[in-house]
Scaffold this motif. Structure first.
Motif, short mmCIF file in Angstrom:
data_model
loop_
_atom_site.label_atom_id
_atom_site.label_comp_id
_atom_site.label_asym_id
_atom_site.label_seq_id
_atom_site.Cartn_x
_atom_site.Cartn_y
_atom_site.Cartn_z
N MET A 125 0.95 -1.20 0.03
CA MET A 125 0.12 0.12 -0.09
C MET A 125 0.84 1.34 0.07
O MET A 125 0.54 2.33 -0.51
N THR A 126 2.08 1.08 0.77
CA THR A 126 2.81 2.29 0.65
C THR A 126 3.33 2.64 -0.88
O THR A 126 3.37 3.82 -1.33
N ILE A 129 0.41 4.49 -2.47
CA ILE A 129 0.61 5.72 -2.10
C ILE A 129 1.60 6.65 -2.85
O ILE A 129 1.27 7.72 -3.26
N VAL A 151 -3.34 9.51 -0.48
CA VAL A 151 -3.87 8.69 0.75
C VAL A 151 -5.66 8.55 0.25
O VAL A 151 -6.22 7.93 0.28
N MET A 154 -6.38 6.14 -2.35
CA MET A 154 -6.12 5.01 -1.79
C MET A 154 -7.68 4.71 -1.33
O MET A 154 -8.38 3.41 -1.37
#
Lengths: 186, 186
Positions: A125-126, A129, A151, A154
DNA sequence: GTCTATAGCTAGATAGAC
DNA sequence: GTCTATCTAGCTATAGAC
């Protein structure tokens, strides 16, 4: 050595579809036999560490696919900025089949399996983002705003997947992708 | 008839916490023994139809709690409009423990269990959206926009829960609640 | 209403033939 | 590399004592 009934990539893909839709606890080896066409023992031959290894290989495959087909477009400074967004959104739509498929972030982030996979999920997920952040910056946004927007994007993708699933309305997902595009039009 | 070790409401609440965090497939009767303090056989005495009935009772309890403590505030035309939003957001934050807890919409919408619960889930989410829609209308929004905003709010709440969980950052959830408030400030 | 004991099954995983 | 056969552990669920 008999010939493989199914090659590594196709095998991983079929397992991926089962895991993403049923989750780690919900999917059984029997399910994976059915979706892959291989018997239990063959699956264990290909993945000696069982379901956990299968899931890890699926995560690696997905991370790679997403990186190559979605995030790379967002970050590619050799393309014009509109194309970067268009291509990314197009492949997001493909990846989630217009909101009909679920996401590993959702399927693997329930308590039981979470502790095993949390590091990889967070890393994945990093990356998502980070790519949106880079895109925002290249679009001319203030870095702080670019991060905030990343963010938000996401959140919208993940939320839209849950909402469109529960409400049985794929339009919710397609509309959300349009809203994301608009977020960067301003 | 021996005395109850735990009353119905407390029992349901403890089962709720296990189901929401592990999901339907992930939670076992053994887990529910531990969290409730009752033995298997006692649980089956209280819920003759087993895990499915427990989950249904949990959903009914949650629908009721949410209706009374969140949606009722959004819809209550006897309160002033600011208070309606403040109270609702306050109890949303409480309900999800600032983003640390997951949501039944997420925990029960994976494939295996989904078909059993989909009607109730859809109904529950429709209620959430309806309440936000009503709030938007009373806030003076055009009905179409009020509906769109309501869906967006739902998406943001669900998405923020997944993102804050995966990223291990409750701030993502708290910030999202602030963003939702802002959405209605304009 | 709660418990111990147990049934019956299915899960994940392995051994060994081909 | 794939398979049949099998093991063991855990699961859901039930019977019956108190």
């Amino acid at each position: 050595m008999r010939p493989q009934k199914i090659n590594d990539e196709e095998l991983i893909k079929s397992i991926f579809q089962s895991i993403r839709s049923k989750g780690f606890d919900g999917v059984s080896i029997r399910d994976l036999e059915k979706c892959s066409g291989l018997k239990k023992a063959s699956l264990y031959h290909r993945f000696p560490n069982g379901k956990i290894e299968m899931t890890q290989k699926v995560m690696a495959f997905v991370a790679d696919w997403v990186s190559q087909n979605i995030l790379s477009f967002l970050k590619d400074q050799n393309l014009d900025i509109e194309t970067r967004l268009d291509k990314a959104l197009e492949n997001i739509s493909l990846f989630y089949n217009n909101g009909e498929y679920t996401c590993l972030f959702k399927a693997l982030s329930l308590e039981n399996s979470y502790s095993i996979f949390d590091k990889e999920l967070e890393k994945g997920m990093t990356n998502w983002i980070g790519a949106w952040e880079q895109f925002g910056i290249d679009k001319g946004l203030d870095p702080i705003l670019a991060k905030e927007n990343a963010v938000k994007v996401m959140i919208q993708i993940q939320g839209a997947l849950t909402v469109s699933k529960v409400m049985k309305k794929n339009e919710v997902f397609t509309q959300t992708l349009k809203n994301i595009a608009q977020l960067y039009q301003l």
